[in-house]
Motif scaffolding. Structure first.
Motif, PDB file in Angstrom:
ATOM      1  N   ILE A 393       0.813  -1.215   0.000  1.00 55.94           N
ATOM      2  CA  ILE A 393       0.000   0.000   0.000  1.00 55.94           C
ATOM      3  C   ILE A 393       0.846   1.265   0.000  1.00 55.94           C
ATOM      4  O   ILE A 393       0.544   2.227  -0.706  1.00 55.94           O
ATOM      5  N   PHE A 394       1.927   1.278   0.759  1.00 57.21           N
ATOM      6  CA  PHE A 394       2.549   2.546   1.145  1.00 57.21           C
ATOM      7  C   PHE A 394       3.024   3.378  -0.044  1.00 57.21           C
ATOM      8  O   PHE A 394       2.639   4.545  -0.189  1.00 57.21           O
ATOM      9  N   ALA A 395       3.881   2.823  -0.897  1.00 59.74           N
ATOM     10  CA  ALA A 395       4.405   3.615  -2.010  1.00 59.74           C
ATOM     11  C   ALA A 395       3.316   4.004  -3.013  1.00 59.74           C
ATOM     12  O   ALA A 395       3.241   5.164  -3.430  1.00 59.74           O
ATOM     13  N   PRO A 396       2.441   3.080  -3.431  1.00 64.95           N
ATOM     14  CA  PRO A 396       1.394   3.470  -4.386  1.00 64.95           C
ATOM     15  C   PRO A 396       0.462   4.555  -3.856  1.00 64.95           C
ATOM     16  O   PRO A 396       0.068   5.453  -4.601  1.00 64.95           O
ATOM     17  N   ILE A 397       0.118   4.478  -2.574  1.00 61.65           N
ATOM     18  CA  ILE A 397      -0.824   5.474  -2.055  1.00 61.65           C
ATOM     19  C   ILE A 397      -0.150   6.835  -1.914  1.00 61.65           C
ATOM     20  O   ILE A 397      -0.816   7.878  -2.012  1.00 61.65           O
ATOM     21  N   SER A 398       1.166   6.858  -1.743  1.00 55.79           N
ATOM     22  CA  SER A 398       1.867   8.134  -1.713  1.00 55.79           C
ATOM     23  C   SER A 398       1.870   8.776  -3.092  1.00 55.79           C
ATOM     24  O   SER A 398       1.675   9.986  -3.239  1.00 55.79           O
ATOM     25  N   VAL A 399       2.076   7.983  -4.120  1.00 52.49           N
ATOM     26  CA  VAL A 399       2.019   8.499  -5.490  1.00 52.49           C
ATOM     27  C   VAL A 399       0.609   8.978  -5.816  1.00 52.49           C
ATOM     28  O   VAL A 399       0.412  10.059  -6.379  1.00 52.49           O
ATOM     29  N   ALA A 400      -0.399   8.177  -5.447  1.00 54.21           N
ATOM     30  CA  ALA A 400      -1.789   8.550  -5.730  1.00 54.21           C
ATOM     31  C   ALA A 400      -2.193   9.816  -4.993  1.00 54.21           C
ATOM     32  O   ALA A 400      -2.952  10.644  -5.514  1.00 54.21           O
ATOM     33  N   ALA A 401      -1.670  10.001  -3.788  1.00 59.52           N
ATOM     34  CA  ALA A 401      -2.071  11.151  -2.973  1.00 59.52           C
ATOM     35  C   ALA A 401      -1.603  12.461  -3.575  1.00 59.52           C
ATOM     36  O   ALA A 401      -2.340  13.457  -3.574  1.00 59.52           O
ATOM     37  N   TYR A 402      -0.375  12.505  -4.114  1.00 63.59           N
ATOM     38  CA  TYR A 402       0.204  13.772  -4.553  1.00 63.59           C
ATOM     39  C   TYR A 402       0.123  14.007  -6.060  1.00 63.59           C
ATOM     40  O   TYR A 402       0.476  15.081  -6.528  1.00 63.59           O
ATOM     41  N   LYS A 403      -0.337  13.010  -6.801  1.00 68.75           N
ATOM     42  CA  LYS A 403      -0.352  13.132  -8.260  1.00 68.75           C
ATOM     43  C   LYS A 403      -1.204  14.303  -8.740  1.00 68.75           C
ATOM     44  O   LYS A 403      -0.808  15.051  -9.642  1.00 68.75           O
ATOM     45  N   TYR A 404      -2.383  14.475  -8.158  1.00 68.05           N
ATOM     46  CA  TYR A 404      -3.306  15.507  -8.620  1.00 68.05           C
ATOM     47  C   TYR A 404      -3.327  16.742  -7.712  1.00 68.05           C
ATOM     48  O   TYR A 404      -4.143  17.630  -7.907  1.00 68.05           O
ATOM     49  N   THR A 405      -2.442  16.766  -6.717  1.00 68.78           N
ATOM     50  CA  THR A 405      -2.394  17.914  -5.816  1.00 68.78           C
ATOM     51  C   THR A 405      -1.630  19.055  -6.478  1.00 68.78           C
ATOM     52  O   THR A 405      -0.521  18.844  -6.975  1.00 68.78           O
ATOM     53  N   PRO A 406      -2.166  20.276  -6.514  1.00 67.33           N
ATOM     54  CA  PRO A 406      -1.454  21.402  -7.119  1.00 67.33           C
ATOM     55  C   PRO A 406      -0.081  21.604  -6.482  1.00 67.33           C
ATOM     56  O   PRO A 406       0.122  21.354  -5.297  1.00 67.33           O
ATOM     57  N   ALA A 407       0.854  22.088  -7.299  1.00 65.46           N
ATOM     58  CA  ALA A 407       2.245  22.195  -6.859  1.00 65.46           C
ATOM     59  C   ALA A 407       2.395  23.054  -5.614  1.00 65.46           C
ATOM     60  O   ALA A 407       3.134  22.701  -4.693  1.00 65.46           O
ATOM     61  N   HIS A 408       1.686  24.176  -5.549  1.00 64.37           N
ATOM     62  CA  HIS A 408       1.862  25.088  -4.429  1.00 64.37           C
ATOM     63  C   HIS A 408       1.237  24.574  -3.135  1.00 64.37           C
ATOM     64  O   HIS A 408       1.433  25.165  -2.076  1.00 64.37           O
ATOM     65  N   LEU A 409       0.476  23.478  -3.222  1.00 64.50           N
ATOM     66  CA  LEU A 409      -0.153  22.914  -2.024  1.00 64.50           C
ATOM     67  C   LEU A 409       0.503  21.621  -1.564  1.00 64.50           C
ATOM     68  O   LEU A 409       0.072  21.028  -0.582  1.00 64.50           O
ATOM     69  N   ARG A 410       1.554  21.190  -2.246  1.00 67.95           N
ATOM     70  CA  ARG A 410       2.127  19.881  -1.923  1.00 67.95           C
ATOM     71  C   ARG A 410       2.820  19.860  -0.570  1.00 67.95           C
ATOM     72  O   ARG A 410       2.827  18.845   0.118  1.00 67.95           O
ATOM     73  N   GLY A 411       3.439  20.968  -0.182  1.00 64.42           N
ATOM     74  CA  GLY A 411       4.064  20.999   1.139  1.00 64.42           C
ATOM     75  C   GLY A 411       3.046  20.768   2.240  1.00 64.42           C
ATOM     76  O   GLY A 411       3.262  19.982   3.163  1.00 64.42           O
ATOM     77  N   ALA A 412       1.899  21.453   2.144  1.00 66.44           N
ATOM     78  CA  ALA A 412       0.830  21.268   3.129  1.00 66.44           C
ATOM     79  C   ALA A 412       0.257  19.861   3.060  1.00 66.44           C
ATOM     80  O   ALA A 412      -0.095  19.266   4.079  1.00 66.44           O
ATOM     81  N   ALA A 413       0.173  19.304   1.847  1.00 64.91           N
ATOM     82  CA  ALA A 413      -0.387  17.962   1.676  1.00 64.91           C
ATOM     83  C   ALA A 413       0.478  16.909   2.357  1.00 64.91           C
ATOM     84  O   ALA A 413      -0.030  16.000   3.036  1.00 64.91           O
ATOM     85  N   VAL A 414       1.798  17.030   2.195  1.00 66.97           N
ATOM     86  CA  VAL A 414       2.705  16.069   2.829  1.00 66.97           C
ATOM     87  C   VAL A 414       2.597  16.149   4.343  1.00 66.97           C
ATOM     88  O   VAL A 414       2.584  15.128   5.045  1.00 66.97           O
ATOM     89  N   GLY A 415       2.500  17.383   4.878  1.00 68.01           N
ATOM     90  CA  GLY A 415       2.390  17.544   6.324  1.00 68.01           C
ATOM     91  C   GLY A 415       1.130  16.916   6.882  1.00 68.01           C
ATOM     92  O   GLY A 415       1.167  16.210   7.894  1.00 68.01           O
ATOM     93  N   ILE A 416      -0.014  17.155   6.224  1.00 65.92           N
ATOM     94  CA  ILE A 416      -1.278  16.595   6.703  1.00 65.92           C
ATOM     95  C   ILE A 416      -1.281  15.081   6.574  1.00 65.92           C
ATOM     96  O   ILE A 416      -1.724  14.358   7.484  1.00 65.92           O
TER      97      ILE A 416
END
Length: 535
Positions: A393-416
Motif C-alpha cells: 500500500i505505502f508507495a502506491p498510495i503516496s504516489v496517488a495522494a500527490y499526483k493531482y495535488t497542485p504544486a503550491h499545495l504539496r508541502g501542506a499535503a505532505v504535512g497533513i
C-alpha cells in the motif's frame, strides 16, 4: 497537470540520487523507530526513574503530541528556513534530545526531553520525502516512495523487537542512546549531500522579500487540539473514557471539538494558514489520507495486541515476542521491492492498494482464528501477511495522494498526510488496548455462564483435578480449592484470548471496508516526464 514549473533541474544535482536516498532514509527510519521502540520499555523506564508505571505513559504521549504539532507545519518551516537547513537542524536537535533522554534522572526530565525530541523529529518525515522525490528522475517516483516506505513500514515493525532486546540484555537507556551514533552519521552525511533544488531556492527568496507573517493563533489552536487528542487516546482507558468521575476525559473531548472547529474556521479564512485544509478538497489526497490513517491504525493495533497475547498467555518475554514478530520485516521488504518494480512499469496504484488491503484483511482474519495451541511459526505467518499488505500500500498510495495535488499545495499535503499516518498509529494503539480490556470483561462473564455445578463436564474436570492434586498435596480440602482455582484460571485464559482475537476481527473488518474507498480514487500512474513531488 502542469509540472514544468516544479520539475527539478537535472544538471544542478551532481550527487547520485541513490546516495542521497541512503542519507535521508537513515534519520527518517531513526525517527519512526522512536515512535514504537519505547512502548516495550515503559515498565523498565518507570522502575529506573522511580515513577509509577501509569505515569510512564507520558513518555509516549509527550513524544506523539509534540510530533503531531510539528507535522502539519513542516511545509511552512521548510519554505522559510530552507528544506536543507530545516532537515539538518531537525537531525541535530533530535540527536541531542535522544542523548538527554538516555541520561535523564527523573520522569519530569524524560518527558521534557521527549517533547523536544518529538518537535525535532516531526520535520524529518516530510523533508526526507520531498528530498527523495526531488532527487529521483520523474519516471522513478514509485521507487522514491518505495525507499521512503522502507523506513515508514519497517520502523514500527523493528521497534518492539529492538526495544525488547536492549531492555532485556542491556539497559533501557540504550533505546535512546542508540540514536546518537546514527544521528551523528546522518548529520555529517547529509551536510555535503543534501541541497535544495532551484525551485525551492526561488520560493525561499521570494518569501524573504515579503513581510514576515506567522499564524500564532493557528499554532496555538493546533497545539491545543493535538495535546487534547493525544492525552485522551493515552489516558482514556485508564480514566474510564466518558465515565471518568473527575470529568477529565469529557473536558479534553470538549476542548478538542471546540479547538478543531475554531482551527478549521480560522485556517479556511486566512491567506497564509499554518495548516492548509484546502488540500483535502482534492479527492485522491483525501481518500489516500483516510486509507493510510486506518491502515496504520490496523498495523499498530495488531502490533500492540499480538505481543500482549504472546506475553500474557504464552509466557514470552519482550525479546521472544519481538523475535516471533520479526520475520514480518522480510515480507514488507519483499513487498517494497515488488512495488518498486511494478510502479516502474506504470502499474495503476489503485490495483496495488487494493491488493495490499486484501492481504491485510485476510491476515487479520487469520490471526482472529488462532487458538492457544499455536506455535511461533503460526504467529509469524499471518503477521508477515499483514506487513506484506502494508508494504504493497505505502508507495502506491503516496504516489496517488500527490499526483493531482497542485504544486503550491504539496508541502501542506505532505504535512497533513504524515500527521494522519502518525495519528492513525495512535488511534490503533489506544483502540486495541481499550477493546482488549473491555471485551475481556465481556467474555469473562459469558464464559462463566456455563461453568455451573450442573454442568457434567465441569463436575468431571473438578473430580479429576481433585484426585490429581490430592496425590500431589495429600490435603483433601486444599486439593478441592486448587481444582476450583485451576478452573477459574482456564476461564480467565479463554476470556483473555477471545478479547485479543476480537481486536484482530476488528482489524480485518476495517481493512475490508477500506477496499470500497479504492473504487472512488482516480487513476494514478507515475508516468515518464511527470514530477510528483512533495516538499
Amino acid at each position: 497537470m502542469n509540472t514544468a514549473a516544479i520539475a527539478p533541474t537535472a544538471g544542478h544535482r551532481r550527487i547520485n540520487h541513490w546516495v542521497v536516498a541512503i542519507v535521508v532514509v537513515v534519520p527518517t527510519f531513526m525517527e519512526i523507530l522512536d515512535t514504537t521502540i519505547a512502548n516495550v520499555a515503559l515498565r523498565y523506564i518507570a522502575g529506573g526513574l522511580n515513577a509509577a508505571q501509569s505515569d510512564a505513559d507520558w513518555v509516549i504521549t509527550a513524544y506523539l503530541a509534540a510530533n503531531a504539532i510539528v507535522l502539519p507545519i513542516t511545509g511552512w518551516l521548510s519554505a522559510r528556513l530552507g528544506r536543507r537547513n530545516y532537515f539538518l537542524l531537525s537531525i541535530a536537535i533530535f540527536t541531542l534530545a535522544s542523548a538527554a533522554c538516555g541520561f535523564a534522572t527523573s520522569l519530569g526530565q524524560m518527558i521534557l526531553f521527549r517533547v523536544i525530541q518529538g518537535l525535532a523529529g516531526g520535520g524529518l518525515q516530510p523533508c526526507s520525502q520531498g528530498i527523495l522525490l526531488d532527487s529521483f528522475p520523474p519516471e522513478k517516483q514509485g521507487t522514491a516512495m518505495t525507499l521512503f516506505g522502507v523506513a515508514a513500514v519497517l520502523g514500527p515493525i523493528v521497534g518492539p523487537t529492538l526495544g525488547g532486546w536492549l531492555c532485556v540484555d542491556y539497559n533501557w537507556r540504550w533505546i535512546f542512546l542508540i540514536n546518537v551514533p546514527i544521528g551523528l552519521f546522518a548529520l555529517f552525511a547529509a551536510w555535503p549531500t543534501v541541497e535544495d533544488p532551484e525551485y525551492l531556492q526561488k520560493e525561499r527568496a521570494e518569501l524573504r522579500r515579503q513581510p514576515f507573517s506567522f499564524d500564532y493563533i493557528g499554532l496555538g489552536l493546533l497545539s491545543l487540539v493535538m495535546a487534547c487528542w493525544e492525552i485522551t487516546l493515552s489516558k482514556g482507558q485508564e480514566w474510564d473514557w466518558l465515565g471518568d468521575p473527575s470529568g477529565r476525559v469529557q473536558t479534553l473531548i470538549a476542548l478538542f471539538v471546540l479547538g478543531l472547529g475554531l482551527l478549521i474556521f480560522r485556517e479556511m479564512r486566512i491567506a497564509n494558514p499554518i495548516i492548509n485544509f484546502r488540500v483535502l478538497g482534492e479527492r485522491n489526497l483525501a481518500i489516500s489520507c483516510v486509507i493510510m490513517f486506518f491502515a496504520f491504525a490496523v498495523v499498530y493495533g495488531a502490533s500492540i495486541a499480538l505481543p500482549g497475547l504472546l506475553q500474557r498467555l504464552f509466557g514470552y518475554d519482550a525479546l521472544r515476542s519481538g523475535l516471533a514478530m520479526s520475520p514480518s520485516g522480510i515480507s514488507s521488504m519483499v513487498a517494497m521491492v515488488l512495488v518498486g518494480i511494478l510502479m516502474g512499469r506504470q502499474v495503476d496504484a489503485r490495483w496495488l492498494i487494493g491488493a495490499g488491503l486484501v492481504f491485510m484483511a485476510a491476515s487479520s482474519y487469520w490471526m482472529a482464528r488462532m487458538n492457544l495451541q499455536i506455535s511461533p511459526a503460526q504467529v509469524a505467518y499471518p503477521r508477515m501477511g499483514l506487513t506484506l499488505g502494508l508494504g504493497l500500500i505505502f508507495a502506491p498510495i503516496s504516489v496517488a495522494a500527490y499526483k493531482y495535488t497542485p504544486a503550491h499545495l504539496r508541502g501542506a499535503a505532505v504535512g497533513i498526510a504524515s500527521l494522519l499516518r502518525t495519528e492513525g498509529g495512535s488511534v490503533g494503539t489506544s483502540l486495541a488496548s481499550t477493546i482488549e480490556t473491555r471485551r475481556e470483561q465481556f467474555h469473562l462473564s459469558r464464559v462463566g455462564e456455563w461453568l455451573g455445578p450442573l454442568n457434567t463436564h465441569v463436575r468431571e474436570f473438578l473430580d479429576w483435578a481433585r484426585m490429581y492434586l490430592l496425590q500431589k498435596t495429600g490435603d483433601p480440602a486444599r486439593s478441592q480449592q486448587l481444582g476450583l482455582q485451576s478452573l477459574d484460571d482456564l476461564r480467565q485464559q479463554q476470556a483473555m484470548s477471545l478479547a485479543y482475537f476480537d481486536v484482530f476481527w476488528l482489524c480485518a473488518v476495517v481493512s475490508a471496508v477500506l477496499l470500497v474507498l479504492v473504487l472512488f480514487m482516480k487513476r494514478s500512474v507515475a508516468e515518464k516526464g511527470e514530477h510528483i513531488g512533495g516538499e
